[in-house]
Each structure stands twice: as structure tokens, then as C-alpha cells.
Design a protein around this motif. Structure first.
Motif, PDB file in Angstrom:
ATOM      1  N   ASN A 227       0.879  -1.275  -0.175  1.00  0.00           N
ATOM      2  CA  ASN A 227      -0.082   0.089   0.119  1.00  0.00           C
ATOM      3  C   ASN A 227       0.919   1.245  -0.009  1.00  0.00           C
ATOM      4  N   LYS A 228       1.001   2.003  -1.288  1.00  0.00           N
ATOM      5  CA  LYS A 228       1.998   2.900  -1.236  1.00  0.00           C
ATOM      6  C   LYS A 228       1.411   4.222  -0.438  1.00  0.00           C
ATOM      7  N   ALA A 229       0.146   4.392  -0.346  1.00  0.00           N
ATOM      8  CA  ALA A 229      -0.041   5.572   0.655  1.00  0.00           C
ATOM      9  C   ALA A 229       0.163   5.084   1.895  1.00  0.00           C
ATOM     10  N   LEU A 230      -0.328   3.920   2.517  1.00  0.00           N
ATOM     11  CA  LEU A 230       0.180   3.816   3.571  1.00  0.00           C
ATOM     12  C   LEU A 230       1.639   3.781   4.025  1.00  0.00           C
ATOM     13  N   PHE A 231       2.337   3.300   3.062  1.00  0.00           N
ATOM     14  CA  PHE A 231       3.854   3.455   3.199  1.00  0.00           C
ATOM     15  C   PHE A 231       4.552   4.831   3.523  1.00  0.00           C
ATOM     16  N   TYR A 232       3.835   5.695   2.594  1.00  0.00           N
ATOM     17  CA  TYR A 232       4.243   7.089   2.538  1.00  0.00           C
ATOM     18  C   TYR A 232       3.833   7.928   3.936  1.00  0.00           C
ATOM     19  N   ALA A 233       2.555   7.330   4.296  1.00  0.00           N
ATOM     20  CA  ALA A 233       2.200   7.918   5.676  1.00  0.00           C
ATOM     21  C   ALA A 233       3.036   7.309   6.717  1.00  0.00           C
ATOM     22  N   VAL A 234       3.668   6.041   6.839  1.00  0.00           N
ATOM     23  CA  VAL A 234       4.663   5.888   7.748  1.00  0.00           C
ATOM     24  C   VAL A 234       5.918   6.607   7.716  1.00  0.00           C
TER      25      VAL A 234
ATOM     26  N   MET B   6      18.243   2.835  10.449  1.00  0.00           N
ATOM     27  CA  MET B   6      17.501   3.694   9.636  1.00  0.00           C
ATOM     28  C   MET B   6      18.163   5.382   9.243  1.00  0.00           C
ATOM     29  N   PRO B   7      18.193   5.328   7.909  1.00  0.00           N
ATOM     30  CA  PRO B   7      18.846   6.464   7.500  1.00  0.00           C
ATOM     31  C   PRO B   7      17.695   7.800   7.627  1.00  0.00           C
ATOM     32  N   GLU B   8      18.218   8.957   7.377  1.00  0.00           N
ATOM     33  CA  GLU B   8      17.242  10.211   7.443  1.00  0.00           C
ATOM     34  C   GLU B   8      16.235  10.105   6.361  1.00  0.00           C
ATOM     35  N   VAL B   9      15.371  10.197   6.588  1.00  0.00           N
ATOM     36  CA  VAL B   9      13.938  10.010   5.547  1.00  0.00           C
ATOM     37  C   VAL B   9      13.695  11.324   4.882  1.00  0.00           C
ATOM     38  N   ASP B  10      13.341  10.946   3.399  1.00  0.00           N
ATOM     39  CA  ASP B  10      13.209  12.172   2.626  1.00  0.00           C
ATOM     40  C   ASP B  10      11.668  12.082   2.174  1.00  0.00           C
ATOM     41  N   ILE B  11      11.018  12.861   2.281  1.00  0.00           N
ATOM     42  CA  ILE B  11       9.435  12.785   2.303  1.00  0.00           C
ATOM     43  C   ILE B  11       8.926  13.493   1.009  1.00  0.00           C
ATOM     44  N   SER B  12       9.921  14.048   0.355  1.00  0.00           N
ATOM     45  CA  SER B  12       9.524  14.591  -1.149  1.00  0.00           C
ATOM     46  C   SER B  12       9.200  13.671  -2.110  1.00  0.00           C
ATOM     47  N   LYS B  13       8.500  14.195  -3.133  1.00  0.00           N
ATOM     48  CA  LYS B  13       8.308  13.418  -4.296  1.00  0.00           C
ATOM     49  C   LYS B  13       9.148  13.586  -5.236  1.00  0.00           C
ATOM     50  N   LEU B  14       9.757  12.631  -6.251  1.00  0.00           N
ATOM     51  CA  LEU B  14      10.471  12.686  -7.378  1.00  0.00           C
ATOM     52  C   LEU B  14       9.505  13.528  -8.603  1.00  0.00           C
ATOM     53  N   ALA B  15      10.068  14.220  -9.502  1.00  0.00           N
ATOM     54  CA  ALA B  15       9.450  14.648 -10.565  1.00  0.00           C
ATOM     55  C   ALA B  15       9.437  13.312 -11.506  1.00  0.00           C
ATOM     56  N   VAL B  16       8.344  13.481 -12.609  1.00  0.00           N
ATOM     57  CA  VAL B  16       8.342  12.487 -13.508  1.00  0.00           C
ATOM     58  C   VAL B  16       9.296  12.374 -14.523  1.00  0.00           C
ATOM     59  N   ARG B  17       9.855  13.454 -14.544  1.00  0.00           N
ATOM     60  CA  ARG B  17      10.881  13.729 -15.823  1.00  0.00           C
ATOM     61  C   ARG B  17      11.970  14.525 -15.245  1.00  0.00           C
ATOM     62  N   TYR B  18      13.293  14.231 -15.526  1.00  0.00           N
ATOM     63  CA  TYR B  18      14.468  15.169 -15.399  1.00  0.00           C
ATOM     64  C   TYR B  18      15.122  15.325 -16.792  1.00  0.00           C
ATOM     65  N   PRO B  19      14.855  16.394 -17.230  1.00  0.00           N
ATOM     66  CA  PRO B  19      15.577  16.551 -18.962  1.00  0.00           C
ATOM     67  C   PRO B  19      17.172  16.954 -18.549  1.00  0.00           C
ATOM     68  N   THR B  20      17.757  16.548 -19.499  1.00  0.00           N
ATOM     69  CA  THR B  20      19.420  16.814 -19.476  1.00  0.00           C
ATOM     70  C   THR B  20      19.334  18.103 -20.294  1.00  0.00           C
ATOM     71  N   SER B  21      20.467  18.992 -19.849  1.00  0.00           N
ATOM     72  CA  SER B  21      20.841  20.162 -20.391  1.00  0.00           C
ATOM     73  C   SER B  21      21.730  19.973 -21.340  1.00  0.00           C
TER      74      SER B  21
ATOM     75  N   ARG C  85       9.678  10.596   9.739  1.00  0.00           N
ATOM     76  CA  ARG C  85      10.464  11.951   9.680  1.00  0.00           C
ATOM     77  C   ARG C  85      10.223  12.813  10.820  1.00  0.00           C
ATOM     78  N   LEU C  86       8.800  12.727  11.321  1.00  0.00           N
ATOM     79  CA  LEU C  86       8.526  13.593  12.606  1.00  0.00           C
ATOM     80  C   LEU C  86       9.304  13.059  13.558  1.00  0.00           C
ATOM     81  N   TYR C  87       9.582  11.682  13.898  1.00  0.00           N
ATOM     82  CA  TYR C  87      10.268  11.165  14.806  1.00  0.00           C
ATOM     83  C   TYR C  87      11.740  11.468  14.819  1.00  0.00           C
ATOM     84  N   GLN C  88      12.184  11.683  13.756  1.00  0.00           N
ATOM     85  CA  GLN C  88      13.621  12.057  13.309  1.00  0.00           C
ATOM     86  C   GLN C  88      13.782  13.447  13.559  1.00  0.00           C
ATOM     87  N   LYS C  89      12.891  14.335  13.341  1.00  0.00           N
ATOM     88  CA  LYS C  89      13.172  15.828  13.456  1.00  0.00           C
ATOM     89  C   LYS C  89      12.675  16.441  14.767  1.00  0.00           C
TER      90      LYS C  89
END
Length: 427
Positions: free
Chosen positions: A125-132, A166-181, A137-141
Motif C-alpha cells: 500500500n503506497k499511501a500507507l507506506f508514505y504515511a509511515v 534507519m537513515p534520514e527519511v526524505d518525504i518529498s516526491k520525485l518529478a516524473v521527468r528530469y531533462p538533460t541540459s 520523519r517527524l520522529y527524526q526531526k
């Protein structure tokens, strides 16, 4: 596709979906060559902790010809599933495949680890996993992590081992595309996995940066899911098959030249989708584009002008840890761990050496480091002793589980993914 079986079959051998032959458990010759590379035998020096002994137990479970004792199951579950035995077996025993079949049969019979089952639900369950991850993240900060560590409550609850990894958690979302320059060379898709997405974001971002630098747009499909390795190895083949089907559908819908993964453990499972899901009557789950470990892809496409970027690197001596999922997985192009060395050789003024005894598992073994610390920790300590004796600046590993397991003692904060090391050279 991984080519584990390339000799003539025994009488009981069966066809795998890729046309190769997979020996049955009864085909083991009991020659004992596997003993030399078995990590649990290295620690215990007892016959019960050898692959050939475990094959007997696997045979009992799969064929149901006799009952299995609790002691036999204990020794079977002690296995780190490193599959080093496959690399030296003259019978070409597909030990990992047989092990998974045995686990699957027991899981179907209602025998399973409660914590593993709960972990299944969380990952599915991706939504549940993200909630965890938000809670972590709150626990760490918020200071709660510091407080619980001081009180000793984690140790009382027997959560101190897992929490320390457990490493430091990143809760941000990745973009769907990263274009090259840079000059555009094509599109590639990045497999993020379930754990790496939030717990190893540094490696994912480093990989994206490197792929952009060499001229590739990077697509990160949000519909992708866990590779299914944890489910497969714990016997939950039904969910593992569903994950394989979803991932192949998602990545096959993209206009890309290749699929890139950063964790070798995930890569092994992705490469074996066809083998695992090709039973008679089932549709094969096959990717339409080639799969590459990030180091392999970079090695093949590293531009000449970037070979001078390591002139001012601070870490001059590098030790390479070879995860079992990379070292023991044989492909048509050879063992993928070789690409790590070939890539690092393109960087001037650094010395690269393999970690001694790379053929022996570090003990991480997916969740094995949590369920069997009495085995995992001694194996890890051997690796750390080798690292300390090397006097190296960094220890590189391509698998997140191994890296988390090794990141302690003399190696604390010195274990990084090769992609992170290379990306920092370009800053």
C-alpha cells in the motif's frame, strides 16, 4: 536473463521459462564444493549450516516425502540467501529458485513470519507506506528519536537494531521527468524501488544527475511499485507476481532506451521476472527494454571529457564491497560487479581495490540482518575489520541493504553508493 543453468539436466530437471534447465533438489551430488563459500558454515563449521544440508530440507518441503523437524527449519532459515553456492556448484543447482519454492509452499500452508506479513501489507500500500515515512520523519526531526535512544526503551522493545539502521527519511516526491541540459542522447527510466525512494534518495538523485550529465532524460514513473523481492523470498509469490506484472506494464508503456536501477538487490529480482513468473499457464512478465545497473550503464556511456573530473577528489583510496545480488548473478555479459571497477578506473588519481573476501556474504540478506543478528553481525564485523585494515577513505556498495548494514564502527558515514561518489566529483 540470468543464466544459472547451462549444462545438461538430470533426470528430475525441469524447464525454466527461458528455455534453460533447473535441477530439482534431488539432483544435488553432495560434493561439498558449496561449503567453501557458505557464510553460515564459515561461522559455525557445522554440516547443518551448509547448502547441501539445506537442499535436503528443501527437498522434504517441496516433495513432501517426509516431515521436517524444527531444527531443520532453523538451519534453513539461517541461510542469508546469498546464492554464492550457485557459483561453484558443478550440478548448476538453482539454489535460490528452490529456496523460494520451499518458502512459497510453506507460505501457502499458512506458515509465515508475522512481522514479514505485516511488512508485506505496508509495502503493498503506497499511501500507507508514505504515511509511515511521514511519521518516521517527524520522529527524526522532533527530538523524539534522541529521547527514545536515551531512555533505552528501544532496546527493551527490541527495536534498537532496526532503528539504528534507519537513515534520514526524505518525504518529498520525485518529478516524473528530469531533462538533460547536455546534448540529448535518449530517454531512460529509473526504477526507484520501495525503500530507496524515501530512504536512499541521495543515491537516486545522484544517479539522475549523472544520467543527465551524460545526455539522457530520466523518467521516473510514479505508478511503479516494489520489485517484489521481499515477498518472493518470504514465500508470498502471488503478490510478487502482481508486482512483476504491474512493473512490466508500467515500464513497457514508456518510450525509453533502457531501465536503470540503483540497488543490486532490486536489479536481481527485476532481471528474474521472466524466470519467476513463467510457470505453465501464466503469462510471462518480460521487460521490453534492457535492464542496467546504474554503474553498468554509466560505464558504457561515460564521455571522454568527464574522465578528468577526478583530479581534485579528496578520497584517494576506495574499497569496493560486492553485494551478493550483484556478484553471484551471472548474466550474458558476465558478472555485473565488474562494471563498478571499470567505471571507477575512468577516474584519475584514485586507487580502487576490492574488499577482501568479497565472495563471502556481509550478512545483510534483505531482512536477514534484522531477523538473524547473531549471524549477520559477525559476518559484518569481518567486513569492517577488512575495511579498517585497508586504511581506505571510502567503502562503496551498490546495494542499500548492505550499505545500511555496513554503515557502523570504523565505516560509519564512509559507506556510499558509487553513483553518489561520482556525482560529488562533478559538483
Amino acid at each position: 536473463m540470468f543464466d544459472f543453468i547451462d549444462d545438461l539436466p538430470g533426470d528430475n530437471a525441469t524447464n525454466s521459462p527461458n528455455g534453460l534447465y533447473i535441477p530439482e533438489a534431488t539432483d544435488c551430488m553432495r560434493c561439498g564444493l558449496c561449503i567453501s563459500v557458505c557464510p553460515t558454515y564459515k561461522l559455525s563449521q557445522t554440516e547443518a549450516e551448509t547448502p547441501r544440508s539445506r537442499i535436503r530440507t528443501i527437498d522434504k518441503i517441496i516433495n513432501g516425502n517426509t516431515s521436517v523437524t524444527g531444527e531443520e527449519l532453523k538451519h534453513l532459515n539461517n541461510c542469508t540467501q546469498c546464492r554464492a553456492c550457485e557459483t561453484v556448484c558443478p550440478s548448476k543447482m538453482a539454489y535460490g529458485h528452490l529456496f523460494d519454492r520451499a518458502r512459497e509452499q510453506r507460505f501457502q500452508n499458512g506458515v509465515g513470519n508475522f512481522l514479514a506479513v505485516m511488512g508485506f501489507k505496508l509495502i503493498e500500500n503506497k499511501a500507507l507506506f508514505y504515511a509511515v515515512t511521514l511519521i518516521v520523519r517527524l520522529y527524526q526531526k522532533t527530538g523524539l528519536q534522541f529521547l527514545l535512544r536515551k531512555t533505552g526503551l528501544l532496546r527493551i522493545l527490541k527495536l534498537d537494531k532496526a532503528e539504528s539502521l534507519m537513515p534520514e527519511v526524505d518525504i518529498s516526491k520525485l518529478a516524473v521527468r528530469y531533462p538533460t541540459s547536455k546534448q540529448y542522447r535518449g530517454n531512460v527510466a529509473l526504477f526507484t524501488g520501495c525503500i530507496s525512494d524515501h530512504f536512499d534518495r541521495k543515491t537516486l538523485l545522484a544517479s539522475i544527475k549523472l544520467l543527465n550529465v551524460i545526455g539522457f532524460d530520466v523518467l521516473v514513473p510514479k505508478e511503479q511499485t516494489c520489485c517484489g523481492a521481499i515477498h518472493r523470498h518470504q514465500g508470498n509469490a502471488v503478490i510478487a507476481d502482481k508486482m512483476a506484472s504491474l512493473n512490466t506494464d508500467v515500464f513497457n508503456s514508456l518510450d525509453i532506451e533502457a531501465i536503470i536501477y540503483t540497488a543490486s538487490g532490486c536489479g536481481l529480482m527485476l532481471n528474474e521476472y521472466e524466470q519467476n513468473n513463467g510457470d505453465e499457464g501464466n503469462e510471462l512478465k518480460r521487460f521490453g527494454n534492457p535492464l542496467f545497473d546504474i554503474t553498468e550503464f554509466l560505464n558504457l556511456h561515460w564521455p571522454e571529457e568527464l574522465k578528468q573530473k577526478g583530479r581534485h577528489v579528496k578520497a584517494k583510496k576506495i574499497v569496493v564491497h560486492e553485494p551478493c545480488s550483484q556478484r553471484n548473478a551471472r548474466t550474458e555479459s558476465g558478472n555485473r560487479h565488474q562494471h563498478v571497477y571499470a567505471l571507477l578506473e575512468k577516474i584519475p588519481e584514485i586507487t580502487v581495490i576490492p574488499l577482501p573476501d568479497n565472495q563471502i556474504c556481509c550478512g545483510a540478506g534483505g531482512v536477514h540482518m534484522l531477523t538473524h543478528p547473531e549471524i549477520a553481525d559477525p559476518l559484518r564485523n569481518i567486513k569492517l575489520a577488512h575495511f579498517e585494515q585497508s586504511e581506505a577513505d571510502l567503502l562503496l556498495s551498490t546495494n542499500i541493504g548492505c550499505a545500511l548494514h555496513l554503515n557502523t564502527g570504523s565505516a560509519r558515514n564512509k559507506v556510499v553508493h558509487p553513483a553518489v561518489f561520482l556525482a560529488e566529483l562533478l559538483t
